[in-house]
Scaffold this motif. Sequence first.
Motif, mmCIF file in Angstrom:
data_model
loop_
_atom_site.group_PDB
_atom_site.id
_atom_site.type_symbol
_atom_site.label_atom_id
_atom_site.label_comp_id
_atom_site.label_asym_id
_atom_site.label_seq_id
_atom_site.Cartn_x
_atom_site.Cartn_y
_atom_site.Cartn_z
ATOM 1 N N GLU A 1 0.829 -1.202 0.000
ATOM 2 C CA GLU A 1 0.000 0.000 0.000
ATOM 3 C C GLU A 1 0.870 1.261 0.000
ATOM 4 O O GLU A 1 0.542 2.240 -0.667
ATOM 5 N N GLU A 2 1.982 1.214 0.736
ATOM 6 C CA GLU A 2 2.875 2.368 0.774
ATOM 7 C C GLU A 2 3.477 2.631 -0.602
ATOM 8 O O GLU A 2 3.601 3.780 -1.038
ATOM 9 N N GLU A 3 3.864 1.563 -1.302
ATOM 10 C CA GLU A 3 4.424 1.714 -2.650
ATOM 11 C C GLU A 3 3.369 2.257 -3.612
ATOM 12 O O GLU A 3 3.667 3.087 -4.472
ATOM 13 N N LYS A 4 2.122 1.787 -3.473
ATOM 14 C CA LYS A 4 1.039 2.277 -4.342
ATOM 15 C C LYS A 4 0.784 3.752 -4.096
ATOM 16 O O LYS A 4 0.634 4.524 -5.044
ATOM 17 N N GLU A 5 0.729 4.152 -2.825
ATOM 18 C CA GLU A 5 0.527 5.568 -2.506
ATOM 19 C C GLU A 5 1.668 6.417 -3.053
ATOM 20 O O GLU A 5 1.441 7.491 -3.600
ATOM 21 N N ALA A 6 2.895 5.934 -2.896
ATOM 22 C CA ALA A 6 4.058 6.674 -3.399
ATOM 23 C C ALA A 6 4.002 6.797 -4.922
ATOM 24 O O ALA A 6 4.325 7.854 -5.488
ATOM 25 N N ALA A 7 3.577 5.735 -5.603
ATOM 26 C CA ALA A 7 3.490 5.764 -7.071
ATOM 27 C C ALA A 7 2.389 6.726 -7.524
ATOM 28 O O ALA A 7 2.582 7.490 -8.483
ATOM 29 N N ILE A 8 1.254 6.719 -6.837
ATOM 30 C CA ILE A 8 0.166 7.648 -7.165
ATOM 31 C C ILE A 8 0.644 9.081 -6.963
ATOM 32 O O ILE A 8 0.462 9.939 -7.825
ATOM 33 N N ARG A 9 1.263 9.313 -5.814
ATOM 34 C CA ARG A 9 1.741 10.664 -5.500
ATOM 35 C C ARG A 9 2.755 11.142 -6.537
ATOM 36 O O ARG A 9 2.660 12.261 -7.047
ATOM 37 N N LYS A 10 3.704 10.300 -6.868
ATOM 38 C CA LYS A 10 4.733 10.686 -7.835
ATOM 39 C C LYS A 10 4.117 10.994 -9.199
ATOM 40 O O LYS A 10 4.482 11.979 -9.842
ATOM 41 N N GLN A 11 3.152 10.165 -9.633
ATOM 42 C CA GLN A 11 2.544 10.364 -10.940
ATOM 43 C C GLN A 11 1.724 11.647 -10.977
ATOM 44 O O GLN A 11 1.849 12.455 -11.902
ATOM 45 N N VAL A 12 0.894 11.877 -9.974
ATOM 46 C CA VAL A 12 0.054 13.072 -9.961
ATOM 47 C C VAL A 12 0.904 14.328 -9.796
ATOM 48 O O VAL A 12 0.657 15.338 -10.457
ATOM 49 N N GLU A 13 1.909 14.270 -8.948
ATOM 50 C CA GLU A 13 2.793 15.426 -8.804
ATOM 51 C C GLU A 13 3.520 15.726 -10.105
ATOM 52 O O GLU A 13 3.767 16.891 -10.425
ATOM 53 N N TYR A 14 3.828 14.702 -10.867
ATOM 54 C CA TYR A 14 4.440 14.932 -12.181
ATOM 55 C C TYR A 14 3.450 15.659 -13.097
ATOM 56 O O TYR A 14 3.803 16.625 -13.777
ATOM 57 N N TYR A 15 2.180 15.202 -13.119
ATOM 58 C CA TYR A 15 1.183 15.853 -13.973
ATOM 59 C C TYR A 15 1.094 17.350 -13.686
ATOM 60 O O TYR A 15 0.957 18.160 -14.592
ATOM 61 N N PHE A 16 1.162 17.716 -12.396
ATOM 62 C CA PHE A 16 0.987 19.104 -11.997
ATOM 63 C C PHE A 16 2.307 19.855 -11.813
ATOM 64 O O PHE A 16 2.303 21.012 -11.421
ATOM 65 N N SER A 17 3.421 19.219 -12.097
ATOM 66 C CA SER A 17 4.735 19.871 -11.969
ATOM 67 C C SER A 17 4.887 20.951 -13.039
ATOM 68 O O SER A 17 4.226 20.928 -14.075
ATOM 69 N N ASP A 18 5.787 21.912 -12.771
ATOM 70 C CA ASP A 18 6.048 22.963 -13.757
ATOM 71 C C ASP A 18 6.493 22.367 -15.087
ATOM 72 O O ASP A 18 6.093 22.825 -16.151
ATOM 73 N N THR A 19 7.301 21.335 -15.013
ATOM 74 C CA THR A 19 7.825 20.699 -16.225
ATOM 75 C C THR A 19 6.707 20.212 -17.136
ATOM 76 O O THR A 19 6.726 20.456 -18.341
ATOM 77 N N ASN A 20 5.714 19.533 -16.572
ATOM 78 C CA ASN A 20 4.634 18.973 -17.377
ATOM 79 C C ASN A 20 3.486 19.955 -17.575
ATOM 80 O O ASN A 20 2.958 20.080 -18.686
ATOM 81 N N PHE A 21 3.093 20.638 -16.520
ATOM 82 C CA PHE A 21 1.879 21.464 -16.564
ATOM 83 C C PHE A 21 1.953 22.545 -17.636
ATOM 84 O O PHE A 21 0.964 22.831 -18.301
ATOM 85 N N ARG A 22 3.114 23.130 -17.822
ATOM 86 C CA ARG A 22 3.260 24.186 -18.835
ATOM 87 C C ARG A 22 3.007 23.680 -20.244
ATOM 88 O O ARG A 22 2.608 24.428 -21.127
ATOM 89 N N LYS A 23 3.251 22.381 -20.478
ATOM 90 C CA LYS A 23 3.052 21.788 -21.806
ATOM 91 C C LYS A 23 1.705 21.102 -21.939
ATOM 92 O O LYS A 23 1.266 20.821 -23.044
ATOM 93 N N ASP A 24 1.058 20.806 -20.821
ATOM 94 C CA ASP A 24 -0.158 19.996 -20.822
ATOM 95 C C ASP A 24 -1.394 20.874 -21.011
ATOM 96 O O ASP A 24 -1.976 21.386 -20.056
ATOM 97 N N LYS A 25 -1.798 21.036 -22.254
ATOM 98 C CA LYS A 25 -2.937 21.901 -22.583
ATOM 99 C C LYS A 25 -4.230 21.378 -21.963
ATOM 100 O O LYS A 25 -5.070 22.157 -21.528
#
Length: 159
Positions: free
Chosen positions: A65-89
């Motif tokens: 469960e801890e690994e799943k939570e960490a994977a969810i967090r990492k993926q969603v934080e990537y979606y909303f990161s400056d790196t991705n968000f600026r390109k993600d229309k």
Amino acid sequence: FQSTMADTAVEEEVKAEAAAAPSAETTAAAPEVEPKVETAAAESSGAMFVPGAPSDKQGQAPQTEEEKEAAIRKQVEYYFSDTNFRKDKFLQIETAKSDEQWINISVLNTFNRMKILVPSLKPEPIASALKSSEVVEISECGTKIRRHKSLWGTKPVEL
């Protein structure tokens, strides 16, 4: 003479059929290659994407469960990161629909990687994984998400 012509015609038909059909040597030398299709079964076998990494990276599926939570967090934080968000229309348009830039967590559940991480498509596992995130915040009702206001700068999309 007629039987010779008939025999010749039959021989020519046999040769034409043989030329059209691949020989045993040809088919044995060229092994069939099945297209690579990723399925849920393949995902459950352990081969899976690495959250937040390019799609060509493969890794181990989260087990605990801890690994799943960490994977969810990492993926969603990537979606909303400056790196991705600026390109993600798509995410920019979704957040621009609300003055407070909230989007329903159910929108994230439409993303293929999130479908793998949260097969139930319920918002609770995502909200739980992101409680202490410094990139995104979860609404009090636990069904909406947005970038932290500190990351807003100016409104990301001007419609």
